[in-house]
Design an enzyme around this catalytic site. Structure first.
Site, short mmCIF file in Angstrom:
data_model
loop_
_atom_site.label_atom_id
_atom_site.label_comp_id
_atom_site.label_asym_id
_atom_site.label_seq_id
_atom_site.Cartn_x
_atom_site.Cartn_y
_atom_site.Cartn_z
CG HIS A 189 140.10 91.46 -12.24
ND1 HIS A 189 141.37 91.70 -12.26
CD2 HIS A 189 140.13 90.26 -12.97
CE1 HIS A 189 141.95 90.84 -12.84
NE2 HIS A 189 141.21 90.05 -13.53
CD GLU A 431 147.31 86.08 -18.43
OE1 GLU A 431 146.34 86.63 -18.32
OE2 GLU A 431 147.72 84.86 -17.46
CG ASN A 454 141.31 91.11 -20.40
OD1 ASN A 454 140.92 91.55 -21.33
ND2 ASN A 454 140.65 90.45 -19.26
CG ASP A 455 146.92 90.25 -17.31
OD1 ASP A 455 147.25 91.26 -16.80
OD2 ASP A 455 146.38 89.34 -16.86
CB CYS A 502 139.62 83.73 -22.14
SG CYS A 502 141.18 83.60 -21.63
#
Ligand code: PEP
Ligand code: MG
Length: 570
Positions: A189, A431, A454-455, A502
């Site tokens: 992050h 995700e 990302n996940d 996203c």
């Protein structure tokens, strides 16, 4: 000159002096002292220095960030002057003839554990305040320096082991030109925040804090992942030229600001932006965002001492919806846990926070917090084109439960005569691999999907996104990931729903051709990647990319896919 290699986390090049944001070593030994008065005086002097320091930080934070952010230091000032804390420390020095460091640590630890065990939000905040102040006093006693980013008043590059999202959010863009960290990956992050703050960053260097001293001249190249320490004059000159070239390229992309995103063969897609706060809107518009594909609302809850009220949230959501003037705005409900914690909502320590009690799991357990957010969203829905998205959905039941609560809150508001838009779409982040695999079932009940790579990549590859040792497994081009992405997009289209992405993959220049070929409808990314991506898509024909994607899905490795894409687009 030393050269470090890390992960290019945020575009651009910064050249400035290093500012180490590294917590000092606060270890000490217990000593029996002879002169009690002198020891108590040492304590008083450290308390006075701490008080001066806190007052200065409070003033600067107030000037730079506002009253609310400065309030925490007001609370700390009360602690440093609190006779109920100071008295027992002095008493311990006198009674036991021990050094001030020891007496301070023992007494403050006693208060901290007392307050932490009270299971009361206010008291756990006080425990956090005491811990923080006690560390500052200890640092003065030991003669070491605790860095404070809000005191920075010249242009610097931050060097840290890692930056928490709330530390990153507090960085002042006028002074902080870039940062570099020991740990973290492209999707940690702090990296994501760096992109939204438009600060060049290189993360995961492994040794930034051990190789760099305060005041060293640094070049942080967020395009390549290089960090140069005390470079020679000619190297600095080369990099200044690189900065110029990058600026020229950005000016070229800027000509695409107002256009739509249409491929060479006429297929239109949407390029949206990921944001963390209404303050990011200006950047979204400046970079030609066609909507907001992900508003990470958790930042509204972070870097403060209590939960944001319903009205406060309503104001933030309304601001974003109005600011986007009817364009789609996907607002994600609270995704806390993992690497994002709230000091005032103590969560149990977990062995695997990314696999733990986070996001929708936490919201379904803390319905008071969840319902407050949903009411704020529903009320704000009248001011624009709102889409609500739930994070970390692993089962259909979680989605049904979350949607059920949302609809209950909607009914309650309507019953009270509060207007709520009838057009709100309700979707989920995909995700977690279970959800990707079951996308055909989900697609019948959700209005849209947004793929959170990302996940999704960390869970598919079982590779912690914060751990640079396994960052080689962050493989957006791996056919395993591409196949999951295809399942999700196809499932959405079969039910006439839309599929977006996203995760950071959506703005990756080598993934974009594949995603275009797989039929992705919406690409949501850091605002700074939008124009570059629009420029790329204009040069690609969807028909060609479909063929490319079909081939890629049958390849064996991430490298093979990468090479294939490179050949096709260059
Ligand atoms: C993702 O997981 O891809 C995502 C966009 O969410 P976050 O990075 O906030 O976990
Ligand atoms: Mg995520």
């Amino acid at each position: 000159m030393i050269q470090l290699k890390g992960i290019a986390a945020s575009d651009g090049i910064a050249i400035a002096k290093a500012y180490r944001l590294v917590q000092p070593d606060l270890t000490f030994t217990k000593i029996t002292i002879q002169d009690i008065d002198a020891e108590q005086q040492r304590l008083v002097a450290a308390l006075e220095k701490t008080e001066e320091e806190l007052a200065a930080i409070q003033r600067l934070t107030h000037e730079k960030l506002g009253e609310e952010e400065a309030a925490i230091f007001g609370a700390h000032l009360l602690v440093v002057k609190d006779p109920e804390l100071i008295g027992p420390i002095k008493q311990k020095i006198a009674d036991e003839a021990v050094n001030a460091e020891y007496a301070l640590s023992e007494i403050s630890a006693m208060f901290v554990s007392l307050f932490e065990n009270m299971d009361d939000e206010y008291m756990s905040e006080r425990a956090a305040d005491i811990k923080d102040v006690s560390n500052r006093v200890l640092a003065h006693l030991l003669g070491v320096h605790i860095p404070n980013p809000s005191k920075i008043s010249e242009q610097v590059i931050i060097v840290a082991n890692d930056l928490t999202p709330s530390e990153t959010a507090q960085l002042d863009r006028n002074f902080v030109l870039g940062f570099t960290t020991d740990i973290g990956g492209r999707t940690s992050h702090s990296a994501i925040m760096a992109r939204s703050l438009e600060i060049p960053a290189v993360v995961g260097t492994g040794t930034a804090t051990t190789s760099i001293q305060d005041g060293d001249l640094l070049i942080v190249d967020g395009l390549t992942g290089d960090v140069l320490v005390n470079p020679a004059e000619n190297v600095v000159a080369t990099y200044r030229k690189k900065v110029e070239n990058f600026t020229v390229q950005q000016a070229e992309w800027a000509t695409l600001l107002h256009g739509k995103t249409i491929s060479k063969d006429g297929v239109q897609v949407e390029l949206a932006a990921n944001i963390g706060s209404p303050n990011d809107l200006e950047g979204v518009l400046r970079h030609g965002g066609e909507g907001i594909g992900l508003y990470r609302t958790e930042f509204l809850y972070m870097g403060r001492e209590n939960l944001p009220s319903e009205d406060e949230q309503f104001t933030a959501y309304k601001m974003v919806l109005e600011g986007m003037e009817g364009k789609a705005v996907v607002i994600r409900t609270l995704d806390i846990g993992g690497d994002k914690n709230l000091p005032y909502l103590p969560l149990q320590d977990e062995m695997n926070p990314f696999l733990g009690h986070r996001a929708i799991r936490l919201c379904l357990d803390h319905q008071d917090i969840f319902r407050t957010q949903l009411r704020a969203l529903l009320r704000a829905s009248n001011y624009g084109n709102l889409k609500i998205m739930f994070p970390m959905i692993a089962t259909l039941q979680e989605f049904r439960d979350a949607k059920g609560i949302l609809l209950e809150e909607k009914e309650n508001l309507l019953a009270k005569g509060v207007a709520v838009s009838e057009q709100i779409e309700i979707g989920i982040m995909v995700e977690i691999p279970s959800t990707a695999v079951m996308a055909d079932i989900f697609a019948k009940e959700v209005d849209f999907f947004s793929i959170g790579t990302n996940d999704l990549i960390q869970y598919t590859m079982a590779a912690d996104r914060m751990n640079e040792k396994v960052s080689y497994l962050y493989q957006p081009y791996n056919p395993a990931i591409l196949r999951l992405v295809k399942i999700v997009i196809d499932a959405a289209h079969k039910e006439k729903k839309w599929a977006g992405m996203c995760g950071e993959m959506a703005g990756d220049e080598y993934a974009v051709p594949l995603l275009l070929g797989l039929g992705l409808d919406e690409f949501s990314m850091s605002a700074t990647s939008i124009l570059k991506t629009r420029s790329l898509i204009k040069k690609l024909a969807v028909a060609d990319m479909q063929a490319l994607a079909t081939e890629a899905l049958q390849l064996a490795t991430s490298d093979e896919v990468f090479d294939k894409v490179k050949q096709a687009v260059n």
